[in-house]
Design an enzyme around this catalytic site. Structure first.
Site, PDB file in Angstrom:
ATOM      1  N   ASP A   1       0.664  -1.255   0.029  1.00  0.00           N
ATOM      2  CA  ASP A   1       0.022   0.033   0.089  1.00  0.00           C
ATOM      3  C   ASP A   1       0.905   1.185   0.061  1.00  0.00           C
ATOM      4  OD1 ASP A   1      -2.493  -1.432   0.109  1.00  0.00           O
ATOM      5  OD2 ASP A   1      -2.525  -1.538   2.172  1.00  0.00           O
TER       6      ASP A   1
ATOM      7  N   ASP B   1      -6.670  -1.513  -4.529  1.00  0.00           N
ATOM      8  CA  ASP B   1      -7.921  -1.047  -3.500  1.00  0.00           C
ATOM      9  C   ASP B   1      -8.672   0.024  -4.192  1.00  0.00           C
ATOM     10  OD1 ASP B   1      -6.769  -2.841  -1.776  1.00  0.00           O
ATOM     11  OD2 ASP B   1      -5.709  -1.196  -1.100  1.00  0.00           O
TER      12      ASP B   1
END
Length: 159
Positions: free
Chosen positions: A122, A140
């Site tokens: 991330d 995401d």
């Protein structure tokens, strides 16, 4: 299946492939440019970071002792199979299939990380003062936009 029907399926799978390519490329760039945990502030509300998420959305089950890697990989594989079937079945429903294609691409991107690395990379980090949204990535983002489109599609009047 006619040639037109095959083209429609490839169009949706092409969107998924673009999401996967962008996701993996941006994660590769982050891995090359940042040490784990390193942060670069861009604005008062946005940073680029290099984090590892061993859980699912928002780090759910991140501390489950490693079993979550295979659990979420299995869930992703099932989702990929179901979404692929739904795209084939509803290939002429544009909004529905765009939403599915985005979710599919995001699922594949994060599955790749989970299987090859054991975690998901991330790097997009939004915050307001000291309140931070969990970091996320392109996959995401595609999943969230795809789910939003699927919700929007669910409000359409039936033909």
């Amino acid at each position: 299946m006619t040639g037109f029907e095959m083209v429609a399926i490839y169009k949706w799978l092409g969107i998924s492939a673009i999401v996967v390519a962008l996701d993996l490329y941006t994660k590769h760039l982050i891995q090359g440019a940042f040490a784990y945990g390193e942060m670069l502030t861009f604005t008062s509300f946005f940073d680029l970071v290099h984090y590892h998420n061993e859980g699912s959305a928002f780090g759910f089950l991140h501390d489950a002792g490693g079993i979550q890697r295979w659990f979420f990989a299995g869930v992703s594989v099932i989702a990929i199979i179901v979404i692929s079937y739904l795209i084939q079945k509803h290939r002429t429903e544009k909004l529905f299939c765009v939403g599915l294609a985005l979710v599919l691409g995001g699922a594949i991107g994060n599955l790749y990380d989970r299987v090859t690395l054991g975690y998901v990379i991330d790097f997009l980090n939004f915050h307001y003062q000291q309140m931070y949204w969990p970091a996320f990535n392109v996959a995401d983002s595609a999943i969230c936009v795809g789910v939003g489109l699927l919700l929007l599609d669910s409000f359409k009047k039936p033909n």
